[in-house]
Design an enzyme around this catalytic site. Structure first.
Site, short mmCIF file in Angstrom:
data_model
loop_
_atom_site.label_atom_id
_atom_site.label_comp_id
_atom_site.label_asym_id
_atom_site.label_seq_id
_atom_site.Cartn_x
_atom_site.Cartn_y
_atom_site.Cartn_z
N ARG A 177 -14.01 32.40 46.41
CA ARG A 177 -13.72 31.16 47.32
C ARG A 177 -13.05 29.89 46.73
O ARG A 177 -12.43 29.23 47.07
CB ARG A 177 -15.06 30.81 48.04
N PHE A 224 -2.19 7.29 11.48
CA PHE A 224 -2.50 8.65 11.13
C PHE A 224 -3.84 9.44 11.77
O PHE A 224 -4.10 10.40 11.72
CB PHE A 224 -2.65 8.67 9.56
N TYR A 231 0.92 -1.27 0.05
CA TYR A 231 0.17 -0.01 -0.07
C TYR A 231 0.95 1.21 0.09
O TYR A 231 1.89 1.46 0.83
CB TYR A 231 -0.83 0.02 1.14
N ASN A 236 0.97 12.07 5.34
CA ASN A 236 0.07 11.07 6.05
C ASN A 236 0.49 11.02 7.34
O ASN A 236 1.09 10.15 7.97
CB ASN A 236 0.17 10.04 5.60
N HIS A 267 -3.93 16.60 -3.57
CA HIS A 267 -4.15 16.84 -2.04
C HIS A 267 -4.05 18.19 -1.57
O HIS A 267 -4.50 18.27 -0.33
CB HIS A 267 -3.44 15.77 -1.18
N TYR A 324 -18.51 32.30 45.22
CA TYR A 324 -17.78 31.28 44.62
C TYR A 324 -16.55 31.58 43.76
O TYR A 324 -15.48 30.94 43.68
CB TYR A 324 -18.41 30.22 43.71
N GLU A 382 -12.44 5.51 4.31
CA GLU A 382 -11.89 6.25 5.52
C GLU A 382 -13.21 6.89 6.10
O GLU A 382 -13.70 7.96 5.96
CB GLU A 382 -11.21 7.39 5.22
#
Length: 508
Positions: free
Chosen positions: A282, A328, A54, A196, A84, A279, A413
């Site tokens: 405190r 990834f 791959y 990646n 990309h 608060y 994905e």
């Protein structure tokens, strides 16, 4: 010469800051070079043998079943980068771009990515010579890593895209030529190895967590000034109160407050003026302390991630194996960054409520809105509005990004982290918090001015003296954003924390 040596295992958040902000030189360790060369040799052998692996001899994502010929292998890597590079939005600041480049080089130096050593050196040369790719903030799903923004980084390495060099925006090719760096031709596995991974979300996260530590300390300093100006009761910070609920951050904060307020003539004991405080005074240790613990947790996650191999596939040359996994996936960072955003938001939430107690004459014995001639002057009225607006915006930004997922790559994905969105949100929240604390710093200093010539605490006196070097008390209305920016700058630069720590020692 200041430098950072990377080996994929020992990079610290402080190293990232020094390279990103202070221009430290980066070098590759000898051990890292050996690991890189061994992994590359295995990739070369598998290519020669025609193995189907791959990302080396196949397409990507849903195209993982498409086998690519040896002749097309280089074109595959180039096509990956140009296709990309789909980033949109504003550009990342230079310091984030530098952090991205450093973290990617460090990940590659672990020796599990299969790139050539010359490719890693090209990335390091760009860092050291100041070639900073134009990388856009938006477009990453946070799995498979930060594909889109990292592609913009790699474009410049291959002579495409755009980059800044010596303050000038140039084409990638021209920037590389002017810097004297040869552009590269990507070979098998290299394009995927460069993009990646989780380095964009982690770069943003590393700088944000570094700044968050400063913000956490600042919150304690500024809160102590408000406690003092409102004659707060310090019994609530007594160590035994917190030891019976031993949350680490809570104990640290209570100790900080007592240290900062030590010697003050304004603070009180329970029953002297009132039995207990609201608060927001405190419960400062409980509120700030919880954020401290969250920040500490996130810091550990980031420190692990900056020294991790997060690309795919991974090369295990000692076992003669290439394995496609899922490192990834940005889920560890996504959850941590969402948590960080929530923790920081709370520091602003309580700060704004303390500002309200300072400006609201119904809640104190100070002049309304901290101005002498109310009506003619508005004083800090609208400064509180700004703080409220920032706090409200943070409530929107603090919505977790990590609970969302949109399938991509034809459902290959099918779960993504949105970690980069989470990191960017946390950084935006951090900015807002610094401004809210800046407003509280101003307001508490104004309140202390009205208390007259009194003895302040050991730490609060230093904080008060510092702001008075830069900003005079507000005697009548003036342009307020200038003061807010100055006060906030003393916070974000770390000068406030450094000044106070010089007097009282380390703030926890």
């Amino acid at each position: 010469m200041n430098k950072v040596i990377i080996d994929g295992q020992n990079l610290k958040i402080e190293d990232v800051v020094n390279v990103a902000r202070n221009g430290y030189i980066v070098e590759l360790s000898g051990e890292a070079k050996e690991r890189i060369e061994k992994a590359r040799a295995l990739v070369d052998r598998f290519v020669e043998e025609g193995r189907v692996e791959y990302g080396i001899t196949t397409g990507f994502g849903k195209f993982s079943d498409v086998v690519i010929s040896k002749d097309d292998a280089k074109k595959l890597q180039r096509n990956l980068i140009v296709s990309h590079a789909c980033g949109v939005g504003e550009e990342f600041d230079t310091e984030i771009v530098r952090a991205i480049m450093l973290l990617r080089a460090n990940a590659l130096s672990k020796g599990y990515s299969g790139v050539r050593i010359s490719t890693v050196k090209t990335l390091i040369d760009m860092l050291n010579k100041g070639v900073h790719p134009v990388i856009y903030e938006k477009g990453s799903l946070g799995a498979s890593g930060d594909l889109a923004p990292l592609s913009h980084m790699v474009l410049v390495m291959i002579g495409e895209g755009e980059a800044y060099y010596n303050g000038e925006r140039l084409s990638g090719k021209e920037a590389m030529e002017k810097a004297g760096i040869d552009i590269i031709e990507l070979v098998e596995k290299e394009g995927l190895a460069l993009i990646n991974g989780t380095q964009v979300m982690t770069a943003v996260g590393a700088l944000t967590i570094y700044d968050a530590v400063n913000i956490s300390k600042t919150a304690d300093i500024v809160a102590s000034m408000t406690v003092e100006s409102l004659k707060g009761i310090t019994d609530a910070y007594y160590h035994r109160v917190h030891e019976v609920r031993p949350q680490k951050g809570q104990i640290k904060c209570a100790k900080n407050l007592l240290t900062l307020l030590d010697g003050s003539s304004l603070t009180t004991k329970q029953g002297e003026i009132r039995v207990q405080d609201a608060y927001t005074l405190r419960c400062i240790p409980q509120i700030h302390g919880a954020s401290k613990d969250a920040i500490e947790y996130v810091k550990r996650v980031v420190e692990t991630e900056i020294n991790s191999a997060t690309d795919n596939p991974l090369i295990f040359e000692d076992e003669d194996r290439v394995i496609s996994g899922g490192n990834f996936h940005g889920q560890p960072m996504a959850l941590a960054m969402d948590f960080l955003g929530i923790a920081l938001s709370e520091l602003a939430n309580v700060s704004e409520r303390r500002i309200e107690r300072l400006v609201n004459y119904q809640l104190n014995d100070l002049p309304p809105f901290l101005t002498k001639k109310g009506g003619l002057n508005s004083g800090f009225m609208i400064a509180q509005y700004s703080a409220a607006a920032l706090v409200s915006e943070n409530k929107v930004l603090a919505h977790p990004a990590s609970v969302d997922s949109i399938p991509s790559s034809a459902n290959q994905e099918d779960h993504v982290s949105m970690g980069t969105i989470a990191a960017r949100k946390a950084r935006n929240i951090l900015y807002n918090v610094s401004r809210v604390l800046g407003i509280e710093y101003l307001a508490s200093s104004q309140a202390l001015h009205f208390r007259g010539d009194v003895k302040l605490g050991k730490g609060t006196q230093r904080a008060y003296n510092l702001i008075r070097k830069h900003i005079e008390p507000l005697n009548e209305d003036r342009v307020m954003y200038v003061d807010i920016n100055k006060a906030s700058s003393l916070i974000t630069s770390g000068e406030l924390v450094r000044t106070v720590e010089n007097e009282v020692g380390e703030i926890l």
